[in-house]
Design a protein around this motif. Structure first.
Motif, PDB file in Angstrom:
ATOM      1  N   ILE A   1      87.333 -45.645  31.368  1.00 39.34           N
ATOM      2  CA  ILE A   1      88.305 -45.469  30.295  1.00 39.34           C
ATOM      3  C   ILE A   1      88.789 -44.028  30.330  1.00 39.34           C
ATOM      4  O   ILE A   1      88.002 -43.112  30.594  1.00 39.34           O
ATOM      5  N   ALA A   2      90.094 -43.820  30.126  1.00 36.86           N
ATOM      6  CA  ALA A   2      90.667 -42.488  30.348  1.00 36.86           C
ATOM      7  C   ALA A   2      91.932 -42.308  29.526  1.00 36.86           C
ATOM      8  O   ALA A   2      92.474 -43.258  28.956  1.00 36.86           O
TER       9      ALA A   2
ATOM     10  N   THR B   1      98.622 -41.499  26.753  1.00 38.20           N
ATOM     11  CA  THR B   1      98.234 -42.903  26.814  1.00 38.20           C
ATOM     12  C   THR B   1      96.719 -43.028  26.874  1.00 38.20           C
ATOM     13  O   THR B   1      96.030 -42.126  27.351  1.00 38.20           O
ATOM     14  N   TYR B   2      96.215 -44.145  26.383  1.00 44.57           N
ATOM     15  CA  TYR B   2      94.838 -44.554  26.616  1.00 44.57           C
ATOM     16  C   TYR B   2      94.875 -45.589  27.743  1.00 44.57           C
ATOM     17  O   TYR B   2      95.738 -46.471  27.751  1.00 44.57           O
ATOM     18  N   ILE B   3      93.932 -45.495  28.668  1.00 46.37           N
ATOM     19  CA  ILE B   3      93.924 -46.390  29.828  1.00 46.37           C
ATOM     20  C   ILE B   3      92.527 -46.965  30.028  1.00 46.37           C
ATOM     21  O   ILE B   3      91.544 -46.215  30.056  1.00 46.37           O
ATOM     22  N   VAL B   4      92.452 -48.279  30.184  1.00 41.73           N
ATOM     23  CA  VAL B   4      91.225 -48.934  30.627  1.00 41.73           C
ATOM     24  C   VAL B   4      91.432 -49.387  32.065  1.00 41.73           C
ATOM     25  O   VAL B   4      92.406 -50.084  32.372  1.00 41.73           O
TER      26      VAL B   4
ATOM     27  N   LEU C   1      92.057 -48.997  18.022  1.00 42.41           N
ATOM     28  CA  LEU C   1      90.683 -48.873  17.526  1.00 42.41           C
ATOM     29  C   LEU C   1      89.680 -49.411  18.544  1.00 42.41           C
ATOM     30  O   LEU C   1      88.609 -48.815  18.741  1.00 42.41           O
ATOM     31  N   LEU C   2      90.021 -50.503  19.215  1.00 41.20           N
ATOM     32  CA  LEU C   2      89.118 -51.046  20.230  1.00 41.20           C
ATOM     33  C   LEU C   2      88.946 -50.080  21.396  1.00 41.20           C
ATOM     34  O   LEU C   2      87.831 -49.894  21.908  1.00 41.20           O
ATOM     35  N   PHE C   3      90.046 -49.456  21.843  1.00 36.35           N
ATOM     36  CA  PHE C   3      89.940 -48.427  22.884  1.00 36.35           C
ATOM     37  C   PHE C   3      88.964 -47.332  22.441  1.00 36.35           C
ATOM     38  O   PHE C   3      88.098 -46.901  23.213  1.00 36.35           O
TER      39      PHE C   3
ATOM     40  N   MET D   1      85.481 -55.498  25.864  1.00 35.35           N
ATOM     41  CA  MET D   1      86.602 -55.797  26.757  1.00 35.35           C
ATOM     42  C   MET D   1      87.095 -57.222  26.559  1.00 35.35           C
ATOM     43  O   MET D   1      88.307 -57.478  26.571  1.00 35.35           O
ATOM     44  N   VAL D   2      86.168 -58.163  26.396  1.00 35.04           N
ATOM     45  CA  VAL D   2      86.575 -59.539  26.110  1.00 35.04           C
ATOM     46  C   VAL D   2      87.370 -59.583  24.809  1.00 35.04           C
ATOM     47  O   VAL D   2      88.429 -60.217  24.719  1.00 35.04           O
ATOM     48  N   GLN D   3      86.880 -58.886  23.788  1.00 37.34           N
ATOM     49  CA  GLN D   3      87.594 -58.833  22.512  1.00 37.34           C
ATOM     50  C   GLN D   3      88.968 -58.205  22.692  1.00 37.34           C
ATOM     51  O   GLN D   3      89.962 -58.673  22.120  1.00 37.34           O
ATOM     52  N   LEU D   4      89.043 -57.145  23.503  1.00 31.76           N
ATOM     53  CA  LEU D   4      90.322 -56.487  23.747  1.00 31.76           C
ATOM     54  C   LEU D   4      91.323 -57.456  24.379  1.00 31.76           C
ATOM     55  O   LEU D   4      92.479 -57.535  23.954  1.00 31.76           O
TER      56      LEU D   4
END
Length: 306
Positions: free
Chosen positions: A44-45, A107-110, A153-155, A177-180
């Motif tokens: 995550i970044a 940005t937030y990145i997964v 919020l999940l991130f 991650m599944v929830q995301l």
């Protein structure tokens, strides 16, 4: 070297983004990144303050949430403007690149491979359905406020779990991650239900053309060849593409070829001549003229700037 094998794993992708710009915005995830998560197919970044990124291929997915700023993003055959409160997904099936990033882009990145969640209880077919909501449309969504805040919020919960590193933290992040994915799916389905989706024959023909370009750009370079594949006249195809995309059909064909050339010049050990040969230009000089006409630099000048 087989160019189909030139792909960046999660560690390599993060190193690439961080090495291209000194003023990286490392206030979320990336500066605490370690190899444990690479082994587990996840990271995550935040974005690294880049103004642009050359086309890359990866072996993983990225889910990108834009908090502020903007950039012009290309994922496969789709190009779109990233704006605040938007989300987009890049896939290992396609090139991705961006340019014209604003100074305040954040940005937030997964980063993740499907194995990261399929190892829990997610069947691959379910994951595919959640990640590819509408393959004919750009993987880009402007989120309503409540969905944006829930996803943001999940991130942040995943990042906090990542930083705490307590027992079973990987398993907890897998469940998050599944929830995301389900939260994104619900949000984007709601968006699509309230948005006019292109379903007309003309739009579908242009989608078909773009898919054919993705499959055949190395061997087919003329509008006539693609018109033959989808049983249209070249003029009719050109008019349709111009009407739907604002670009002419030949420019889209050449753009895909140019992206491949940028990628090979950046990430392979090929010489300019070897790139020209791989892309099936008759001579290196022909390739150099094509490359300069499209991007303003010769291939050698482009390589020297990397």
């Amino acid at each position: 070297m087989n160019p189909h094998n030139i792909v960046l794993d999660i560690s390599s992708a993060i190193r690439y983004y961080r090495s291209n710009e000194k003023k990286a915005l490392l206030n979320f995830g990336t500066d605490k990144y370690d190899d444990e998560f690479s082994r587990n197919n996840f990271a995550i970044a935040s974005n690294g303050g880049l103004k642009k990124a050359l086309p890359i291929k990866t072996d993983h997915y990225c889910i990108i949430l834009c908090l502020q700023g903007s950039c012009l993003k290309t994922v496969g055959p789709h190009t779109f403007q990233v704006v605040p409160q938007s989300l987009h997904i890049s896939s290992p099936k396609h090139f991705s690149s961006f340019e014209q990033a604003s100074d305040d882009l954040l940005t937030y990145i997964v980063f993740f491979k499907k194995e990261f969640i399929s190892s829990v209880f997610m069947k691959e077919c379910i994951t595919d359905t959640l990640l590819e909501l509408n393959p004919d449309e750009a993987p880009f969504y402007i989120l309503p406020e409540k969905h944006y805040l829930a996803i943001k919020l999940l991130f942040e919960k995943m990042e906090q779990e990542y930083l705490d590193g307590q027992s079973l933290h990987i398993q907890i992040i897998q469940l998050m991650m599944v929830q995301l994915l389900y939260t994104i799916n619900r949000a984007c389905e709601s968006i699509m239900m309230n948005t006019s989706i292109h379903t007309g024959r003309q739009y579908q023909l242009v989608v078909q053309f773009r898919k054919q370009v993705e499959d055949h750009f190395l061997n087919k370079r003329t509008v006539q060849e693609y018109a033959d594949l989808i049983h249209l006249s070249p003029k009719y195809l050109s008019d349709l593409v111009k009407q739907e995309t604002g670009m002419n059909a030949l420019s889209l064909i050449n753009k895909r070829l140019y992206l491949e050339a940028q990628f090979l010049l950046s990430f392979s050990n090929y010489s300019v001549k070897e790139v020209a040969d791989h892309l099936k230009f008759d001579t290196s000089s022909h390739f150099s003229r094509f490359f300069k006409n499209f991007g303003g630099l010769t291939p050698s000048e482009f390589k020297n700037k990397l």
